[in-house]
Design a protein around this motif. Structure first.
Motif, mmCIF file in Angstrom:
data_model
loop_
_atom_site.group_PDB
_atom_site.id
_atom_site.type_symbol
_atom_site.label_atom_id
_atom_site.label_comp_id
_atom_site.label_asym_id
_atom_site.label_seq_id
_atom_site.Cartn_x
_atom_site.Cartn_y
_atom_site.Cartn_z
ATOM 1 N N GLY A 126 -25.115 44.435 34.140
ATOM 2 C CA GLY A 126 -23.793 44.313 33.548
ATOM 3 C C GLY A 126 -22.724 44.831 34.485
ATOM 4 O O GLY A 126 -22.965 45.060 35.679
ATOM 5 N N THR A 133 -21.708 43.285 29.144
ATOM 6 C CA THR A 133 -23.039 42.708 29.313
ATOM 7 C C THR A 133 -22.998 41.218 28.971
ATOM 8 O O THR A 133 -21.996 40.704 28.476
ATOM 9 C CB THR A 133 -24.065 43.424 28.421
ATOM 10 O OG1 THR A 133 -23.687 43.265 27.038
ATOM 11 C CG2 THR A 133 -24.133 44.910 28.744
ATOM 12 N N LYS A 155 -18.894 37.776 33.549
ATOM 13 C CA LYS A 155 -18.682 39.233 33.523
ATOM 14 C C LYS A 155 -17.870 39.696 34.731
ATOM 15 O O LYS A 155 -16.890 40.450 34.595
ATOM 16 C CB LYS A 155 -20.040 39.966 33.505
ATOM 17 C CG LYS A 155 -20.908 39.653 32.300
ATOM 18 C CD LYS A 155 -22.173 40.476 32.286
ATOM 19 C CE LYS A 155 -23.087 40.177 33.466
ATOM 20 N NZ LYS A 155 -23.600 38.804 33.458
#
Length: 312
Positions: free
Chosen positions: A139, A152, A159
């Motif tokens: 993440g 995440t 992300k």
């Protein structure tokens, strides 16, 4: 592999190694420290041999008053096979019997100039930091208005792109792709980046960029306490998503539960702004301001008022 060995604390605290040099590679398995006062008095029934033994002025003065034969027996008992090491504080003189026993059993015997209580505090903090339970999560960790947000989601969901936009908006990157997490307390998780990828961000089609070089030292930080998890997932038409914000989902990492928000991803949604607002809203909730609950209460009042009018 042992996280901490005796040689590590010798270097860290600049300890003087008096004897037992062969045992400096002994592992330290607990952050607890023992001051063997009862043991020196002859009570070894519950001797915590797996801890570092710290002898201060009280213990050394008591040893000096013991009969030489009894002193030799008790000091030898301190040198257990699983004892990582023995430390003398205040740079006091070390009993000869203890030097002989530590050399015989290869137990490192060390000495520090620091006072007993202060050294015990520093050593405990160091060992708790080093021996804290750890894990790694795929993440991105970003500091948003003081809130440590762990983003995440599956690979390719966006992300890193969201993190880049957040950095451009003035927030700070902690780690991208891999977040190393350690549990420093029962409810405290601290995340940082592995040394190899610290300050780096990977953007598909662009490659790897150095955030500190591009945006300055104020755009990064080395570690941050994690308090909120934002999970990004591709929009699923058949799934019901929370529209009020009353339901609070949890995610457990090691032994700590964190508040988790699931944000659906679809073209046209500005993820960075959504995550930024989520962090601000989380701060407001911790301060006692819950917009969703306020709306629900107001709605309930309206329904009650309408019911009363109908009865009239």
């Amino acid at each position: 592999m042992a996280k901490v060995r005796i040689e590590d604390i010798i270097k860290k605290f600049n300890l003087e190694l008096i004897s037992g040099e062969e045992g400096i590679h002994r592992p330290i398995t607990t952050s607890d420290i023992s001051r063997p006062g009862l043991e020196l008095a002859g009570f070894f029934n519950y001797y915590p041999a797996d801890r570092i033994q710290l002898l201060g002025m009280t213990e050394i003065t008591f040893c000096e008053r013991l009969d030489p034969t009894e002193r030799k027996i008790r000091l030898e008992k301190l040198c257990n096979d699983i004892t990582p090491g023995i430390i003398i504080s205040r740079e006091m003189d070390v009993p000869e019997e203890l030097i002989e026993a530590s050399e015989e059993y290869s137990i490192p015997l060390m000495r520090t100039k620091m006072k007993t209580t202060r050294f015990s505090s520093h050593l405990t903090n160091y060992l708790e930091f080093k021996l804290a339970p750890t894990t790694a999560v795929h993440g991105v960790l970003v500091d948003i208005y003081g809130v440590g947000v762990l983003i995440t989601g599956k690979s390719g969901v966006g992300k890193s792109e969201a993190a880049l936009e957040l950095v451009k908006r003035g927030h700070r990157l902690v780690a991208d792709d891999c977040v190393e997490i350690r549990q420093e307390d029962t409810d405290t998780l601290v995340g940082n980046a592995p040394d190899l990828i610290e300050h780096l961000l990977e953007i598909r089609g662009l490659g790897i960029i150095n955030v500190m070089t591009l945006f300055g030292a104020g755009a990064v930080r080395s570690h941050k306490r994690i308090t909120l998890v934002v999970d990004l997932e591709l929009w699923d038409q058949s799934k019901h998503y929370d529209r009020l914000g009353l339901d609070e989902e949890k995610m457990k990492i090691i032994d700590t539960e964190l508040t988790k928000l699931t944000i659906p991803v679809r073209p046209g949604r500005n993820l960075a702004i959504i995550i930024e607002v989520a962090a601000m809203n989380f701060r407001l909730k911790r301060m006692g301001v819950n917009a969703a609950q306020q709306f629900t209460d107001r709605l309930a009042d309206v329904i009650i008022d309408e019911g009363d009018r109908e009865e009239m």
